[in-house]
Scaffold this motif. Sequence first.
Motif, short mmCIF file in Angstrom:
data_model
loop_
_atom_site.label_atom_id
_atom_site.label_comp_id
_atom_site.label_asym_id
_atom_site.label_seq_id
_atom_site.Cartn_x
_atom_site.Cartn_y
_atom_site.Cartn_z
N THR A 87 37.40 -27.83 16.07
CA THR A 87 36.91 -26.86 15.10
C THR A 87 36.03 -27.49 14.03
O THR A 87 36.34 -28.57 13.51
CB THR A 87 38.11 -26.18 14.41
N TYR A 109 35.42 -29.32 21.69
CA TYR A 109 36.51 -28.36 21.52
C TYR A 109 37.31 -28.63 20.25
O TYR A 109 38.50 -28.36 20.20
CB TYR A 109 37.43 -28.39 22.74
N ARG A 139 53.28 -18.70 20.91
CA ARG A 139 51.83 -18.57 21.04
C ARG A 139 51.30 -17.99 19.73
O ARG A 139 51.44 -16.81 19.45
CB ARG A 139 51.46 -17.67 22.22
N THR A 187 42.04 -31.89 21.36
CA THR A 187 41.16 -30.76 21.11
C THR A 187 42.01 -29.59 20.62
O THR A 187 43.23 -29.60 20.76
CB THR A 187 40.43 -30.35 22.39
N ASP A 188 41.35 -28.59 20.08
CA ASP A 188 42.08 -27.39 19.63
C ASP A 188 42.89 -26.79 20.76
O ASP A 188 44.06 -26.45 20.61
CB ASP A 188 41.10 -26.33 19.12
N ARG A 189 42.25 -26.61 21.90
CA ARG A 189 42.94 -25.88 22.97
C ARG A 189 44.07 -26.69 23.60
O ARG A 189 45.08 -26.12 24.00
CB ARG A 189 41.94 -25.41 24.03
N LEU A 223 47.00 -26.32 21.24
CA LEU A 223 47.64 -25.00 21.39
C LEU A 223 48.50 -24.95 22.65
O LEU A 223 49.60 -24.39 22.64
CB LEU A 223 46.59 -23.90 21.42
N ARG A 224 48.01 -25.54 23.75
CA ARG A 224 48.80 -25.56 24.98
C ARG A 224 50.06 -26.38 24.80
O ARG A 224 51.15 -25.99 25.25
CB ARG A 224 47.97 -26.12 26.14
N ASN A 280 37.33 -22.66 18.27
CA ASN A 280 36.43 -22.59 19.41
C ASN A 280 36.54 -21.28 20.16
O ASN A 280 35.54 -20.71 20.60
CB ASN A 280 36.72 -23.77 20.34
N HIS A 281 37.75 -20.75 20.29
CA HIS A 281 37.92 -19.54 21.09
C HIS A 281 37.47 -18.27 20.35
O HIS A 281 37.43 -17.19 20.93
CB HIS A 281 39.39 -19.38 21.51
#
Length: 375
Positions: A49, A47, A373, A358-360, A363-364, A54-55
Amino acid sequence: MWLAPYASHPDRTRGRRHPEPAAPTRSDFQRDRDRIVHSTAFRRLVYKTQVFLNHEGDLFRTRLTHSLEVAQLGRSIARSLGLNEDLVEAIALAHDLGHTPFGHAGQDTLNECMAGHGGFEHNLQSLRVIDALEERYPAYDGLNLTFETREGVLKHCSRRNAELLEAQEPGGVGRRFIEGTQPSLEAQLCNLADEIAYNAHDIDDGVRSGLVTLEQFEAVPLFVHFRDETLREYPEVRGRRLLFDTIRRMLSQQVYDVIDATRAAIAEHMPVNADQARRCPPLVRFSPGMREASTQLKRFLFRELYRHPQVNETTVRAKQVISQLFAAYVAQPREMQAGFAEREDLHKAVADYIAGMTDRFALREHERLTGQRLF
Protein backbone atom coordinates in the motif's frame (compact mmCIF):
# COMPACT_ATOMS: atom_id res chain seq x y z
CA MET A 1 27.14 11.52 -18.72
CA TRP A 2 28.57 14.88 -17.60
CA LEU A 3 29.02 15.07 -13.84
CA ALA A 4 29.59 18.17 -11.75
CA PRO A 5 32.58 18.16 -9.36
CA TYR A 6 30.23 17.89 -6.37
CA ALA A 7 28.39 14.87 -7.81
CA SER A 8 29.03 11.30 -6.70
CA HIS A 9 31.46 9.88 -9.24
CA PRO A 10 31.30 6.08 -9.53
CA ASP A 11 35.07 5.79 -9.88
CA ARG A 12 35.42 7.49 -6.45
CA THR A 13 32.90 5.32 -4.62
CA ARG A 14 33.67 4.29 -1.07
CA GLY A 15 33.01 0.78 -2.27
CA ARG A 16 31.09 -2.25 -1.11
CA ARG A 17 31.26 -4.06 2.21
CA HIS A 18 32.40 -7.17 0.32
CA PRO A 19 34.91 -6.15 -2.38
CA GLU A 20 34.07 -7.24 -5.91
CA PRO A 21 35.78 -6.72 -9.27
CA ALA A 22 34.26 -4.00 -11.43
CA ALA A 23 31.62 -4.96 -13.98
CA PRO A 24 32.91 -4.71 -17.57
CA THR A 25 29.92 -2.78 -18.99
CA ARG A 26 28.34 -0.96 -16.05
CA SER A 27 29.37 1.57 -13.42
CA ASP A 28 29.04 0.60 -9.76
CA PHE A 29 25.85 2.66 -9.39
CA GLN A 30 24.30 1.12 -12.51
CA ARG A 31 25.10 -2.27 -11.03
CA ASP A 32 23.40 -1.27 -7.77
CA ARG A 33 20.28 -0.22 -9.66
CA ASP A 34 20.17 -3.50 -11.56
CA ARG A 35 20.54 -5.56 -8.39
CA ILE A 36 17.67 -3.65 -6.81
CA VAL A 37 15.38 -4.13 -9.81
CA HIS A 38 16.02 -7.90 -9.80
CA SER A 39 15.54 -8.27 -6.03
CA THR A 40 12.61 -10.07 -4.44
CA ALA A 41 11.88 -7.09 -2.19
CA PHE A 42 11.46 -4.82 -5.22
CA ARG A 43 8.86 -7.11 -6.81
CA ARG A 44 6.91 -7.21 -3.55
CA LEU A 45 6.37 -3.44 -3.75
CA VAL A 46 3.71 -3.94 -6.42
CA TYR A 47 1.36 -5.30 -3.72
CA LYS A 48 2.27 -2.91 -0.90
CA THR A 49 0.00 0.00 0.00
CA GLN A 50 0.88 3.62 -0.65
CA VAL A 51 -2.36 5.19 0.66
CA PHE A 52 -5.12 2.96 -0.70
CA LEU A 53 -5.02 -0.82 -0.33
CA ASN A 54 -4.19 -2.65 -3.53
CA HIS A 55 -7.55 -4.39 -3.78
CA GLU A 56 -9.45 -1.09 -3.52
CA GLY A 57 -8.68 -0.19 -7.14
CA ASP A 58 -6.37 -1.16 -9.99
CA LEU A 59 -5.17 2.39 -10.68
CA PHE A 60 -4.16 3.56 -7.20
CA ARG A 61 -0.44 3.97 -6.58
CA THR A 62 1.45 1.20 -4.86
CA ARG A 63 4.92 1.36 -3.34
CA LEU A 64 6.28 0.15 -6.68
CA THR A 65 4.65 2.78 -8.88
CA HIS A 66 5.52 5.44 -6.29
CA SER A 67 9.19 4.38 -6.41
CA LEU A 68 9.17 4.60 -10.21
CA GLU A 69 7.71 8.12 -10.08
CA VAL A 70 10.37 9.19 -7.56
CA ALA A 71 13.07 7.79 -9.86
CA GLN A 72 11.65 9.66 -12.87
CA LEU A 73 11.50 12.99 -11.04
CA GLY A 74 14.90 12.44 -9.48
CA ARG A 75 16.60 11.69 -12.78
CA SER A 76 15.04 14.74 -14.43
CA ILE A 77 16.41 17.04 -11.75
CA ALA A 78 19.77 15.25 -11.50
CA ARG A 79 20.50 15.70 -15.19
CA SER A 80 20.04 19.47 -14.99
CA LEU A 81 22.24 19.74 -11.90
CA GLY A 82 25.03 17.48 -13.15
CA LEU A 83 24.38 14.90 -10.43
CA ASN A 84 24.70 11.16 -10.93
CA GLU A 85 21.43 9.94 -12.46
CA ASP A 86 22.27 6.26 -11.93
CA LEU A 87 22.84 6.75 -8.22
CA VAL A 88 19.63 8.79 -7.92
CA GLU A 89 17.72 6.02 -9.67
CA ALA A 90 19.21 3.31 -7.45
CA ILE A 91 18.33 5.18 -4.25
CA ALA A 92 14.83 6.03 -5.48
CA LEU A 93 14.04 2.44 -6.43
CA ALA A 94 15.35 1.08 -3.11
CA HIS A 95 14.12 3.70 -0.64
CA ASP A 96 10.90 1.85 0.27
CA LEU A 97 12.12 -1.76 0.14
CA GLY A 98 11.74 -2.10 3.90
CA HIS A 99 8.23 -0.67 4.11
CA THR A 100 5.60 -2.85 5.73
CA PRO A 101 2.27 -3.90 4.24
CA PHE A 102 -0.56 -1.37 4.71
CA GLY A 103 1.65 1.71 4.48
CA HIS A 104 2.28 3.85 7.54
CA ALA A 105 -0.40 2.03 9.52
CA GLY A 106 1.65 -1.16 9.26
CA GLN A 107 4.89 0.63 10.08
CA ASP A 108 3.46 2.32 13.18
CA THR A 109 1.91 -0.90 14.45
CA LEU A 110 5.09 -2.90 13.94
CA ASN A 111 7.00 -0.23 15.83
CA GLU A 112 4.52 -0.58 18.72
CA CYS A 113 4.87 -4.38 18.66
CA MET A 114 8.66 -4.02 18.78
CA ALA A 115 8.67 -1.35 21.52
CA GLY A 116 10.49 -3.59 23.97
CA HIS A 117 12.80 -5.06 21.35
CA GLY A 118 14.48 -2.13 19.63
CA GLY A 119 11.50 -0.67 17.78
CA PHE A 120 10.99 -0.60 14.02
CA GLU A 121 12.10 2.07 11.52
CA HIS A 122 11.19 1.48 7.90
CA ASN A 123 14.25 3.34 6.57
CA LEU A 124 16.49 1.17 8.71
CA GLN A 125 14.53 -1.86 7.49
CA SER A 126 15.21 -0.87 3.88
CA LEU A 127 18.91 -0.87 4.70
CA ARG A 128 18.48 -4.23 6.42
CA VAL A 129 16.83 -5.65 3.31
CA ILE A 130 19.70 -4.67 1.02
CA ASP A 131 22.42 -5.52 3.57
CA ALA A 132 21.14 -8.79 5.02
CA LEU A 133 17.70 -10.10 4.12
CA GLU A 134 17.95 -10.54 0.36
CA GLU A 135 19.28 -14.02 -0.44
CA ARG A 136 20.64 -13.99 -3.98
CA TYR A 137 24.39 -14.48 -3.86
CA PRO A 138 26.49 -17.40 -2.60
CA ALA A 139 29.27 -15.24 -1.13
CA TYR A 140 27.29 -12.89 1.11
CA ASP A 141 23.88 -11.90 2.46
CA GLY A 142 22.03 -8.95 0.95
CA LEU A 143 22.78 -7.18 -2.32
CA ASN A 144 26.23 -5.81 -1.40
CA LEU A 145 25.49 -2.32 -2.70
CA THR A 146 27.87 0.63 -2.66
CA PHE A 147 28.21 2.93 0.32
CA GLU A 148 26.60 5.78 -1.63
CA THR A 149 23.42 3.84 -2.41
CA ARG A 150 23.18 2.51 1.13
CA GLU A 151 23.72 6.01 2.53
CA GLY A 152 20.85 7.34 0.41
CA VAL A 153 18.47 4.55 1.40
CA LEU A 154 18.96 5.34 5.10
CA LYS A 155 17.01 8.60 4.97
CA HIS A 156 16.22 8.75 8.72
CA CYS A 157 17.75 6.96 11.68
CA SER A 158 17.41 7.35 15.44
CA ARG A 159 20.52 8.23 17.44
CA ARG A 160 20.40 4.85 19.17
CA ASN A 161 20.29 2.92 15.92
CA ALA A 162 22.94 5.15 14.36
CA GLU A 163 25.28 4.30 17.23
CA LEU A 164 24.56 0.60 16.75
CA LEU A 165 25.35 0.91 13.04
CA GLU A 166 28.54 2.82 13.81
CA ALA A 167 29.66 0.07 16.19
CA GLN A 168 29.10 -2.55 13.49
CA GLU A 169 30.55 -0.46 10.65
CA PRO A 170 32.87 2.32 11.89
CA GLY A 171 32.73 5.31 9.55
CA GLY A 172 29.80 3.76 7.71
CA VAL A 173 26.26 4.86 6.92
CA GLY A 174 25.37 5.59 10.55
CA ARG A 175 28.16 8.12 11.09
CA ARG A 176 26.39 11.15 9.60
CA PHE A 177 23.50 10.89 12.07
CA ILE A 178 26.02 11.16 14.90
CA GLU A 179 28.11 13.95 13.37
CA GLY A 180 25.18 15.94 11.96
CA THR A 181 26.46 15.96 8.39
CA GLN A 182 24.42 15.44 5.23
CA PRO A 183 24.22 12.57 2.74
CA SER A 184 25.30 13.00 -0.88
CA LEU A 185 23.49 15.50 -3.05
CA GLU A 186 21.95 12.56 -4.91
CA ALA A 187 20.48 11.28 -1.65
CA GLN A 188 19.20 14.76 -0.77
CA LEU A 189 17.59 14.94 -4.20
CA CYS A 190 15.80 11.61 -3.69
CA ASN A 191 14.35 12.87 -0.40
CA LEU A 192 12.85 15.88 -2.15
CA ALA A 193 11.71 13.91 -5.22
CA ASP A 194 9.92 11.54 -2.82
CA GLU A 195 7.99 14.48 -1.34
CA ILE A 196 7.13 15.95 -4.74
CA ALA A 197 5.94 12.58 -6.03
CA TYR A 198 3.69 11.60 -3.13
CA ASN A 199 2.08 15.04 -2.87
CA ALA A 200 1.17 14.96 -6.55
CA HIS A 201 -0.01 11.39 -6.82
CA ASP A 202 -1.97 11.58 -3.57
CA ILE A 203 -3.97 14.43 -5.12
CA ASP A 204 -4.74 12.18 -8.08
CA ASP A 205 -5.54 9.10 -5.97
CA GLY A 206 -7.57 11.13 -3.50
CA VAL A 207 -9.80 12.54 -6.23
CA ARG A 208 -10.00 9.16 -8.00
CA SER A 209 -11.17 7.56 -4.74
CA GLY A 210 -13.94 10.13 -4.28
CA LEU A 211 -12.70 11.00 -0.79
CA VAL A 212 -11.70 14.52 -1.84
CA THR A 213 -13.11 16.68 -4.62
CA LEU A 214 -11.59 19.19 -6.98
CA GLU A 215 -13.66 21.87 -5.25
CA GLN A 216 -11.98 21.14 -1.91
CA PHE A 217 -8.62 22.06 -3.42
CA GLU A 218 -9.75 25.68 -3.46
CA ALA A 219 -8.08 25.68 -0.03
CA VAL A 220 -4.67 24.87 -1.59
CA PRO A 221 -3.03 27.92 -3.24
CA LEU A 222 -0.44 25.81 -5.11
CA PHE A 223 -3.15 23.73 -6.76
CA VAL A 224 -5.42 26.72 -7.51
CA HIS A 225 -2.58 28.62 -9.20
CA PHE A 226 -1.91 25.88 -11.74
CA ARG A 227 -5.57 24.95 -12.18
CA ASP A 228 -6.31 28.55 -13.12
CA GLU A 229 -3.31 28.55 -15.45
CA THR A 230 -4.76 25.52 -17.24
CA LEU A 231 -8.20 27.12 -17.47
CA ARG A 232 -6.79 30.31 -18.97
CA GLU A 233 -5.24 28.26 -21.76
CA TYR A 234 -8.09 25.72 -22.08
CA PRO A 235 -11.29 27.39 -20.78
CA GLU A 236 -13.54 24.43 -21.63
CA VAL A 237 -11.51 21.68 -19.99
CA ARG A 238 -13.09 19.86 -17.02
CA GLY A 239 -12.84 16.69 -14.97
CA ARG A 240 -9.81 14.42 -15.13
CA ARG A 241 -8.14 16.37 -17.95
CA LEU A 242 -8.23 19.47 -15.77
CA LEU A 243 -6.88 17.52 -12.81
CA PHE A 244 -4.08 15.88 -14.77
CA ASP A 245 -2.96 19.09 -16.45
CA THR A 246 -2.96 20.92 -13.13
CA ILE A 247 -0.81 18.23 -11.55
CA ARG A 248 1.49 18.19 -14.59
CA ARG A 249 2.08 21.94 -14.36
CA MET A 250 2.56 21.74 -10.60
CA LEU A 251 5.14 18.97 -10.96
CA SER A 252 7.03 20.85 -13.65
CA GLN A 253 7.20 24.05 -11.64
CA GLN A 254 8.39 22.19 -8.55
CA VAL A 255 11.15 20.56 -10.59
CA TYR A 256 12.24 23.93 -12.00
CA ASP A 257 12.09 25.46 -8.54
CA VAL A 258 14.34 22.76 -7.04
CA ILE A 259 16.84 23.16 -9.88
CA ASP A 260 17.03 26.96 -9.46
CA ALA A 261 17.12 26.93 -5.65
CA THR A 262 19.74 24.18 -5.56
CA ARG A 263 21.95 25.93 -8.10
CA ALA A 264 21.80 29.05 -5.94
CA ALA A 265 22.69 27.09 -2.79
CA ILE A 266 25.60 25.37 -4.53
CA ALA A 267 26.86 28.72 -5.82
CA GLU A 268 26.70 30.11 -2.28
CA HIS A 269 28.58 27.25 -0.59
CA MET A 270 30.77 26.18 -3.53
CA PRO A 271 31.49 22.54 -2.61
CA VAL A 272 34.43 21.27 -4.65
CA ASN A 273 33.57 17.58 -4.33
CA ALA A 274 30.95 15.21 -2.99
CA ASP A 275 32.49 14.92 0.47
CA GLN A 276 32.64 18.68 0.92
CA ALA A 277 28.97 18.88 -0.10
CA ARG A 278 28.19 16.50 2.78
CA ARG A 279 29.65 19.04 5.22
CA CYS A 280 27.48 21.90 3.92
CA PRO A 281 23.89 22.57 5.02
CA PRO A 282 21.31 20.72 2.91
CA LEU A 283 21.82 22.07 -0.60
CA VAL A 284 19.05 20.37 -2.58
CA ARG A 285 16.03 22.42 -1.66
CA PHE A 286 12.90 24.30 -2.61
CA SER A 287 12.84 28.09 -2.66
CA PRO A 288 11.21 29.49 0.52
CA GLY A 289 8.00 30.23 -1.37
CA MET A 290 7.69 26.74 -2.84
CA ARG A 291 8.58 25.17 0.50
CA GLU A 292 5.66 27.01 2.12
CA ALA A 293 3.30 26.09 -0.73
CA SER A 294 4.31 22.42 -0.50
CA THR A 295 3.81 22.45 3.26
CA GLN A 296 0.31 23.87 2.84
CA LEU A 297 -0.51 21.08 0.38
CA LYS A 298 0.79 18.42 2.79
CA ARG A 299 -1.32 19.84 5.61
CA PHE A 300 -4.39 19.72 3.38
CA LEU A 301 -3.76 16.10 2.35
CA PHE A 302 -3.14 15.09 5.95
CA ARG A 303 -6.38 16.68 7.10
CA GLU A 304 -8.70 15.82 4.21
CA LEU A 305 -7.28 12.53 2.88
CA TYR A 306 -4.98 10.70 5.30
CA ARG A 307 -7.35 11.37 8.21
CA HIS A 308 -10.56 10.84 6.22
CA PRO A 309 -13.00 8.57 8.16
CA GLN A 310 -12.89 5.94 5.42
CA VAL A 311 -9.08 5.86 5.45
CA ASN A 312 -9.14 5.76 9.27
CA GLU A 313 -11.46 2.78 9.18
CA THR A 314 -9.06 0.93 6.89
CA THR A 315 -6.15 1.94 9.12
CA VAL A 316 -7.78 0.45 12.21
CA ARG A 317 -8.31 -2.89 10.50
CA ALA A 318 -4.80 -2.88 9.02
CA LYS A 319 -3.31 -2.29 12.46
CA GLN A 320 -5.35 -5.19 13.81
CA VAL A 321 -3.96 -7.48 11.10
CA ILE A 322 -0.35 -6.55 11.90
CA SER A 323 -0.66 -6.73 15.68
CA GLN A 324 -2.47 -10.08 15.60
CA LEU A 325 0.01 -11.54 13.12
CA PHE A 326 2.87 -10.43 15.35
CA ALA A 327 1.31 -12.05 18.42
CA ALA A 328 0.52 -15.25 16.52
CA TYR A 329 4.07 -15.69 15.20
CA VAL A 330 5.67 -14.94 18.57
CA ALA A 331 3.41 -17.58 20.14
CA GLN A 332 3.95 -20.08 17.30
CA PRO A 333 7.21 -19.36 15.43
CA ARG A 334 6.82 -22.51 13.31
CA GLU A 335 3.97 -20.80 11.49
CA MET A 336 6.61 -18.67 9.78
CA GLN A 337 8.88 -19.90 7.02
CA ALA A 338 11.70 -22.07 8.33
CA GLY A 339 14.48 -19.53 7.87
CA PHE A 340 12.68 -17.09 10.17
CA ALA A 341 11.34 -19.64 12.67
CA GLU A 342 14.84 -20.91 13.44
CA ARG A 343 16.48 -17.56 14.15
CA GLU A 344 17.70 -16.78 17.65
CA ASP A 345 16.16 -13.30 17.98
CA LEU A 346 12.49 -14.27 17.70
CA HIS A 347 10.95 -10.79 17.84
CA LYS A 348 13.33 -9.43 15.21
CA ALA A 349 12.61 -12.45 13.03
CA VAL A 350 8.87 -11.83 13.31
CA ALA A 351 9.33 -8.14 12.43
CA ASP A 352 11.45 -9.04 9.41
CA TYR A 353 8.91 -11.61 8.28
CA ILE A 354 5.91 -9.28 8.57
CA ALA A 355 7.72 -6.28 7.07
CA GLY A 356 8.52 -8.35 3.99
CA MET A 357 4.89 -9.28 3.36
CA THR A 358 2.69 -7.86 0.66
CA ASP A 359 -0.75 -6.64 1.69
CA ARG A 360 -2.52 -9.64 0.24
CA PHE A 361 -0.14 -12.20 1.74
CA ALA A 362 -0.57 -10.56 5.16
CA LEU A 363 -4.36 -10.78 4.79
CA ARG A 364 -4.18 -14.45 3.78
CA GLU A 365 -1.90 -15.27 6.70
CA HIS A 366 -4.09 -13.36 9.12
CA GLU A 367 -7.18 -15.25 7.97
CA ARG A 368 -5.33 -18.57 8.16
CA LEU A 369 -4.07 -17.96 11.68
CA THR A 370 -7.11 -16.20 13.20
CA GLY A 371 -10.05 -17.32 11.07
CA GLN A 372 -11.01 -13.65 10.61
CA ARG A 373 -11.54 -11.83 7.32
CA LEU A 374 -11.20 -8.12 8.03
CA PHE A 375 -11.20 -6.86 4.43
